[in-house]
Every structure is written in structure tokens, then in C-alpha cells.
Design a protein around this motif. Structure first.
Motif, PDB file in Angstrom:
ATOM      1  N   UNK A 182      16.313   7.056   7.209  1.00 24.67           N
ATOM      2  CA  UNK A 182      17.349   6.460   6.789  1.00 24.67           C
ATOM      3  C   UNK A 182      18.468   7.372   7.357  1.00 24.67           C
ATOM      4  N   UNK A 183      18.358   8.439   8.299  1.00 27.07           N
ATOM      5  CA  UNK A 183      19.423   9.092   8.987  1.00 27.07           C
ATOM      6  C   UNK A 183      20.190   8.358  10.081  1.00 27.07           C
ATOM      7  N   UNK A 184      21.144   7.721   9.791  1.00 26.06           N
ATOM      8  CA  UNK A 184      21.798   6.873  10.979  1.00 26.06           C
ATOM      9  C   UNK A 184      22.408   7.761  11.914  1.00 26.06           C
ATOM     10  N   UNK A 185      22.941   9.038  11.853  1.00 24.05           N
ATOM     11  CA  UNK A 185      23.456   9.855  13.143  1.00 24.05           C
ATOM     12  C   UNK A 185      22.195   9.969  14.079  1.00 24.05           C
ATOM     13  N   UNK A 186      21.203  10.387  13.800  1.00 28.04           N
ATOM     14  CA  UNK A 186      19.905  10.496  14.362  1.00 28.04           C
ATOM     15  C   UNK A 186      19.686   9.161  15.070  1.00 28.04           C
ATOM     16  N   UNK A 187      19.183   8.063  14.349  1.00 28.47           N
ATOM     17  CA  UNK A 187      18.898   6.923  14.830  1.00 28.47           C
ATOM     18  C   UNK A 187      19.981   6.334  15.981  1.00 28.47           C
ATOM     19  N   UNK A 188      20.999   6.282  15.586  1.00 26.97           N
ATOM     20  CA  UNK A 188      22.164   5.909  16.589  1.00 26.97           C
ATOM     21  C   UNK A 188      22.388   6.590  17.821  1.00 26.97           C
ATOM     22  N   UNK A 189      22.186   7.982  17.845  1.00 23.64           N
ATOM     23  CA  UNK A 189      21.976   8.794  19.184  1.00 23.64           C
ATOM     24  C   UNK A 189      20.958   8.650  19.845  1.00 23.64           C
ATOM     25  N   UNK A 190      19.822   7.863  19.352  1.00 24.64           N
ATOM     26  CA  UNK A 190      18.696   7.838  20.211  1.00 24.64           C
ATOM     27  C   UNK A 190      18.471   6.317  20.612  1.00 24.64           C
ATOM     28  N   UNK A 191      19.498   5.491  20.220  1.00 24.93           N
ATOM     29  CA  UNK A 191      19.292   4.235  20.882  1.00 24.93           C
ATOM     30  C   UNK A 191      19.634   4.095  22.270  1.00 24.93           C
ATOM     31  N   UNK A 192      18.955   3.152  23.062  1.00 26.39           N
ATOM     32  CA  UNK A 192      19.165   3.001  24.454  1.00 26.39           C
ATOM     33  C   UNK A 192      20.220   2.025  24.746  1.00 26.39           C
ATOM     34  N   UNK A 193      21.550   2.370  24.312  1.00 26.30           N
ATOM     35  CA  UNK A 193      22.626   1.727  24.390  1.00 26.30           C
ATOM     36  C   UNK A 193      23.788   2.376  25.589  1.00 26.30           C
ATOM     37  N   UNK A 194      24.495   1.583  26.223  1.00 25.57           N
ATOM     38  CA  UNK A 194      25.494   1.956  27.001  1.00 25.57           C
ATOM     39  C   UNK A 194      27.131   1.442  26.505  1.00 25.57           C
ATOM     40  N   UNK A 195      27.942   1.913  26.963  1.00 22.92           N
ATOM     41  CA  UNK A 195      29.300   1.648  27.124  1.00 22.92           C
ATOM     42  C   UNK A 195      29.839   1.318  25.555  1.00 22.92           C
ATOM     43  N   UNK A 196      30.642   0.366  24.996  1.00 21.60           N
ATOM     44  CA  UNK A 196      31.203  -0.021  23.905  1.00 21.60           C
ATOM     45  C   UNK A 196      30.043  -0.177  22.948  1.00 21.60           C
ATOM     46  N   UNK A 197      28.872  -0.726  23.143  1.00 23.24           N
ATOM     47  CA  UNK A 197      27.733  -0.622  22.261  1.00 23.24           C
ATOM     48  C   UNK A 197      27.438   0.777  21.848  1.00 23.24           C
TER      49      UNK A 197
END
Length: 133
Positions: free
Chosen positions: A9-24
Motif C-alpha cells: 500500500x505504499x504508493x511512493x515506493x510503487x510509483x517510483x518503481x514503475x517503468x514509465x517515462x515522460x509525463x506519465x
């Protein structure tokens, strides 16, 4: 949080780990999770607060949804609202940078060699010149 996801449930960790680029990537990095709920059919919806309308552009919501769907192996829908954010991956990264800076400055000020240079030659540390490695 949705137990079926097997996620802490820790969003900051999940968000930082996603393979996204740019605006996403920026949308994930600067957003705050409001809630995550199970939908009919076993799908999931992430409700996020974002600080800027421009983060919703260029298909970023769809890209984030796709990255989350891939990560959890089920369809994930993302809904956003505008507003002030606090608990974000960006905030965590900034706090970590500030802590590394504080430790680097403390280490430099307490270094015996630096202290002897200050005593013997009247040297001083230029503010803003210390950067953590």
C-alpha cells in the motif's frame, strides 16, 4: 488497500518503481494515492490526487494504468483529481536528498583534517559547496 494485489500500500515506493517515462512518470512520481479499491470482476481502481492538470495530458493516465495493470497482472483503472499533494514519491526523494545533504555537511564539518585546516589556516567551508556523493 486491495488485499488481492499483494502490495503493502505504499504508493511512493510503487510509483517510483514503475517503468514509465515522460509525463506519465511525472504524474506517478508527483501524485498521492487517495484510495485503492476493488471493482466488480476483480479489477482495481487507483484514485490519485495530482498537483497539476498538465500531468493528465499525453495519455499519461492510460500509460500509468497500463503500467499498474502489468505490475499487478490484472486490469487497473486510474482516476485522478486535482489538489495539493503530500505523500508522493517526489516528496520521499526530496526528503532522502535533504538527509544525504545534511549527513555530508555534518561529516565535512566534523572531519579532523578539515577542522585542522580551519584552525591552522583560517579556512572556511563555502556555504553550498558540499555535495553528497
Amino acid at each position: 488497500m486491495v488485499a488481492e494485489l499483494g502490495w503493502d500500500g505504499h504508493w511512493p515506493t510503487l510509483a517510483a518503481s514503475l517503468a514509465l517515462r515522460g509525463v506519465a512518470h511525472q504524474m506517478a512520481f508527483q501524485s498521492e494515492l487517495l484510495r485503492c479499491e476493488a471493482l466488480n470482476g476483480g479489477n482495481v481502481c487507483f484514485h490519485l490526487r495530482i498537483p497539476l492538470e498538465t500531468l493528465r495530458s499525453s495519455g499519461s493516465v492510460e500509460k500509468l494504468s497500463a503500467a499498474l495493470s502489468e505490475r499487478f497482472g490484472k486490469e487497473v483503472r486510474v482516476e485522478t483529481e486535482l489538489g495539493a499533494v503530500a505523500d508522493t514519491a517526489n516528496a520521499v526523494a526530496e526528503a532522502e536528498r535533504a538527509e544525504r545533504q545534511r549527513k555530508a555537511e555534518h561529516k565535512m564539518k566534523n572531519d579532523p583534517f578539515v577542522q585542522s585546516m580551519m584552525r591552522e589556516f583560517g579556512a572556511s567551508i563555502v556555504p553550498g559547496s558540499i555535495h553528497p556523493l
